[in-house]
Design a protein around this motif. Structure first.
Motif, short mmCIF file in Angstrom:
data_model
loop_
_atom_site.label_atom_id
_atom_site.label_comp_id
_atom_site.label_asym_id
_atom_site.label_seq_id
_atom_site.Cartn_x
_atom_site.Cartn_y
_atom_site.Cartn_z
N GLU A 136 0.83 -1.20 0.00
CA GLU A 136 0.00 0.00 0.00
C GLU A 136 0.87 1.26 0.00
O GLU A 136 0.56 2.24 -0.67
CB GLU A 136 -0.91 -0.01 1.23
N GLU A 137 1.97 1.21 0.72
CA GLU A 137 2.86 2.38 0.77
C GLU A 137 3.44 2.68 -0.61
O GLU A 137 3.51 3.85 -1.02
CB GLU A 137 3.98 2.15 1.78
N GLU A 138 3.85 1.65 -1.33
CA GLU A 138 4.40 1.85 -2.67
C GLU A 138 3.35 2.43 -3.61
O GLU A 138 3.65 3.31 -4.42
CB GLU A 138 4.91 0.52 -3.22
N LYS A 139 2.11 1.95 -3.50
CA LYS A 139 1.03 2.47 -4.34
C LYS A 139 0.71 3.92 -4.00
O LYS A 139 0.45 4.74 -4.88
CB LYS A 139 -0.22 1.59 -4.18
N ARG A 140 0.74 4.24 -2.72
CA ARG A 140 0.50 5.62 -2.30
C ARG A 140 1.55 6.55 -2.88
O ARG A 140 1.23 7.62 -3.41
CB ARG A 140 0.54 5.72 -0.77
N LEU A 141 2.80 6.15 -2.79
CA LEU A 141 3.89 6.99 -3.31
C LEU A 141 3.75 7.19 -4.81
O LEU A 141 3.93 8.30 -5.32
CB LEU A 141 5.24 6.35 -2.98
N PHE A 142 3.42 6.13 -5.52
CA PHE A 142 3.27 6.19 -6.98
C PHE A 142 2.12 7.13 -7.36
O PHE A 142 2.28 8.03 -8.19
CB PHE A 142 3.01 4.79 -7.53
N LEU A 143 0.95 6.94 -6.74
CA LEU A 143 -0.23 7.72 -7.10
C LEU A 143 -0.11 9.17 -6.64
O LEU A 143 -0.60 10.08 -7.31
CB LEU A 143 -1.48 7.09 -6.50
N ARG A 144 0.56 9.39 -5.51
CA ARG A 144 0.76 10.77 -5.05
C ARG A 144 1.63 11.54 -6.04
O ARG A 144 1.38 12.73 -6.32
CB ARG A 144 1.40 10.77 -3.65
N LYS A 145 2.64 10.88 -6.57
CA LYS A 145 3.50 11.53 -7.57
C LYS A 145 2.71 11.81 -8.85
O LYS A 145 2.83 12.88 -9.45
CB LYS A 145 4.70 10.63 -7.88
N GLU A 146 1.88 10.84 -9.27
CA GLU A 146 1.03 11.02 -10.45
C GLU A 146 0.10 12.23 -10.26
O GLU A 146 -0.06 13.06 -11.15
CB GLU A 146 0.19 9.77 -10.70
N LEU A 147 -0.50 12.30 -9.08
CA LEU A 147 -1.45 13.37 -8.81
C LEU A 147 -0.74 14.72 -8.75
O LEU A 147 -1.28 15.74 -9.20
CB LEU A 147 -2.18 13.10 -7.49
#
Length: 283
Positions: A136-147
């Protein structure tokens, strides 16, 4: 009256989806035309042609998304006959079609939101970088950067629409939040999630909530540009409507409303934890 969802709460566009023997999903253009309330297939064909042009302009191969096939069509009393002008559509093709269909129809507006959100979700899931994420942490980091990147693009689109001053942009952002969060603005979201005034909302979102806001940002940006929207009030209303449509899609698929998702640990702490560990210096 526009069609929305069936009794079992499945979006109508999902109901007509078919899957081939290899597990690939597809939609019949003829069925989609009926759902989009085109009285005759011949009236729907020009929309398909426009969608194909958009596909080419997006540097995509038309044959990967629009496949001609011999379609068996009901002619009454259980009888069928073959029709040579059938077209199998990918999800992306459906997205392009609803973007080029009659925007005055409510069902078209619903389709634009549904396929925009679903197509974007599919794009994110198919990204090689996203597929390699396990936690979940990796997905959060990825999506936060995308956003973060897409919010910059949204700011440019909003500026071109007439949202110039920082205060105006804050109002514009609040309209998007209010649409997506059932009327809550940034201040209301802070209160609902127990965040301090100094804490950034986006930094405390889990991957599900980040994805919803990513859809909101990307679809608002596209709509502002596609429809050449001008004026602060129209831009604000556009952001609100897109947020509201994304919320409706979450509701239709049985998801949790974003305001009811818990606040997560600050993304800055997550970044720190996930920084590559430095090797100790050799003596």
């Amino acid at each position: 009256m526009a069609k929305e969802i069936s009794k079992n709460n499945i979006p109508v566009f999902e109901q007509i989806k078919q899957v081939d023997k290899n597990g690939n999903e597809w939609w019949s253009a003829r069925q989609l035309g009926k759902i989009l309330e085109y009285s005759e297939y011949r009236h729907f064909k020009p929309v398909i042609d426009k969608a194909k042009e958009a596909c080419i302009n997006s540097n995509q191969r038309v044959e990967n998304h629009f496949e001609d096939f011999l379609e068996m069509v009901d002619i009454g009393s259980g009888a069928k006959r073959p029709m040579e002008d059938g077209v199998k559509l990918s999800r992306y093709a459906c997205y392009l079609i609803v973007q080029n269909a009659d925007p005055g129809k409510e069902v078209v507006a619903q389709g634009q939101t549904y396929f925009a959100v679903q197509t974007r979700l599919q794009e994110v899931q198919q990204m090689q970088a996203y597929q390699q994420l396990n936690t979940e942490e990796e997905k959060r980091l990825f999506l936060r950067k995308e956003l973060y990147e897409h919010n910059k693009q949204l700011a440019v689109a909003a500026k071109n629409a007439g949202v110039i001053e920082p205060l105006d942009y804050a109002v514009f952002q609040n309209h998007g939040y209010m649409g997506l969060y059932g009327g809550l603005d940034a201040k209301g979201i802070h209160k609902k999630k127990g965040l301090q005034k100094s804490q950034q909302i986006l930094d405390h979102m889990g991957s599900t909530e980040l994805a919803a806001n990513l859809f909101r940002a990307t679809q608002t940006e596209e709509k502002l540009k596609r429809e050449n929207i001008k004026g602060k009030q129209k831009a604000n209303q556009t952001h609100y409507e897109v947020g509201k449509k994304v919320r409706k899609t979450i509701e239709e698929i049985g998801g949790t409303m974003p305001e009811n998702l818990p606040a997560e640990e600050s993304i800055k702490k997550v970044e720190k934890k996930n920084e590559p560990k430095k090797l100790p210096k050799e003596k």
